[in-house]
Design an enzyme around this catalytic site. Structure first.
Site, PDB file in Angstrom:
ATOM      1  N   GLU A  40       9.464   6.432  -3.027  1.00 38.68           N
ATOM      2  CA  GLU A  40       9.445   4.966  -3.089  1.00 38.68           C
ATOM      3  C   GLU A  40      10.774   4.452  -3.650  1.00 38.68           C
ATOM      4  O   GLU A  40      11.327   5.017  -4.580  1.00 38.68           O
ATOM      5  CB  GLU A  40       8.291   4.526  -3.999  1.00 38.68           C
ATOM      6  CG  GLU A  40       8.201   3.032  -4.232  1.00 38.68           C
ATOM      7  CD  GLU A  40       7.138   2.664  -5.256  1.00 38.68           C
ATOM      8  OE1 GLU A  40       6.658   1.517  -5.216  1.00 38.68           O
ATOM      9  OE2 GLU A  40       6.796   3.520  -6.116  1.00 38.68           O
ATOM     10  N   LYS A 106       4.038  -2.687   0.918  1.00 37.96           N
ATOM     11  CA  LYS A 106       3.110  -2.242  -0.115  1.00 37.96           C
ATOM     12  C   LYS A 106       2.052  -3.315  -0.398  1.00 37.96           C
ATOM     13  O   LYS A 106       2.373  -4.476  -0.654  1.00 37.96           O
ATOM     14  CB  LYS A 106       3.894  -1.929  -1.398  1.00 37.96           C
ATOM     15  CG  LYS A 106       3.073  -1.296  -2.519  1.00 37.96           C
ATOM     16  CD  LYS A 106       3.990  -0.969  -3.681  1.00 37.96           C
ATOM     17  CE  LYS A 106       3.264  -0.284  -4.824  1.00 37.96           C
ATOM     18  NZ  LYS A 106       4.197  -0.016  -5.955  1.00 37.96           N
ATOM     19  N   CYS A 140       2.714   4.469  -3.499  1.00 42.25           N
ATOM     20  CA  CYS A 140       2.478   4.599  -4.943  1.00 42.25           C
ATOM     21  C   CYS A 140       1.126   4.044  -5.424  1.00 42.25           C
ATOM     22  O   CYS A 140       0.103   4.681  -5.272  1.00 42.25           O
ATOM     23  CB  CYS A 140       3.650   3.969  -5.696  1.00 42.25           C
ATOM     24  SG  CYS A 140       3.863   4.626  -7.380  1.00 42.25           S
TER      25      CYS A 140
END
Length: 263
Positions: A40, A106, A140
């Site tokens: 990331e 995300k 994540c």
């Protein structure tokens, strides 16, 4: 399918140095793979200064990824801070040598680091097919939300929506235990391979990261693991026949609950 996992010590908010460092690692690694996965925000670290660090969509690092993909004949995956129409996204790029490309923003922004105050959350997931594999890439903190990660079994057509769940991350060392356990849980509950790619080193806020990048099979067994705090590229392989046979002998999808996801 062969996979290159790139576990890097990201230089804080310095995209050119990070791209150069990745190129140097790739030049020393000669094992070919169909998929090469970066962490990331691999150009900056987990920065909360997108006003200074975010790139306009499809500019510098995007072009670099296309060049690297063509040069090494592998699909590159990784996220960077991106700007589009005066909004900022933690955006995952998927770039194939063929020229095909996808991106994912995300969904779950890490409010404990105030990511939600600096970036806009995505609304859509993607599933990408490559060489007979269906892959769902996430970022994540998404790992903590099993409904967003959920694999869907089609009882009429007898197939799962994806085969591999992939996470790129900047996951701190202090939470290494839940990182590993959540990756294992996602593999077991979704009857799929799970790949987690994390960084090493301290970021600009002094937060330590130990890596612990993992590949986990659908039984929840760790089949590949980069040693803690080690920077480098590790090549591993996943087996489609193994996945299909396991799903046949242990067909939990038949008893799965139907649900609707409201974003």
């Amino acid at each position: 399918m062969k996979i290159n996992i790139v576990q890097t010590n990201i230089v804080w908010e310095n995209p050119s140095k990070n791209r150069d460092a990745i190129e140097a690692l790739l030049s020393l690694h000669h094992e070919k793979a169909e998929l090469t996965i970066l962490p990331e925000m691999f150009t900056t670290g987990f920065t909360m200064q997108p006003e200074k660090q975010a790139e306009e969509f499809k500019t510098t690092t995007y072009s670099w990824l296309k060049t690297m993909s063509n040069k090494h004949q592998t699909t590159f995956v990784g996220s960077i801070p991106s700007r589009e129409q005066e909004q900022f996204f933690n955006r995952l790029h998927w770039i194939e040598p063929s020229g095909k490309e996808y991106f994912y923003d995300k969904r779950h922004l890490f409010r404990m680091a105030r990511e939600d105050r600096h970036y806009k959350a995505g609304k859509d997931t993607i599933i990408i097919e490559i060489n007979g594999w269906k892959i769902k890439p996430l970022i994540c903190y998404d790992l903590r939300f099993p409904v967003w990660c959920r694999n869907v079994y089609n009882k009429v057509n007898d197939h799962w929506s994806y085969d591999v769940l992939l996470f790129v991350a900047n996951w701190p060392e202090v939470r290494n235990y839940p990182w590993q356990q959540l990756l294992i849980a996602r593999a077991i509950e979704n009857q799929c391979y799970v790949i987690g790619v994390n960084r090493v080193g301290n970021d600009g806020n002094g937060i330590a990261h130990c890596g612990n990048s993992l590949v986990i099979n659908p039984r929840g067994e760790i089949i590949s693991q980069i040693p803690l705090n080690q920077e480098g590229i590790y090549t591993t392989e996943i087996d489609k026949t193994y996945l299909e046979e396991f799903r046949k002998i242990f067909p939990v999808g038949i008893d799965a609950d139907d649900f609707e996801l409201h974003c």
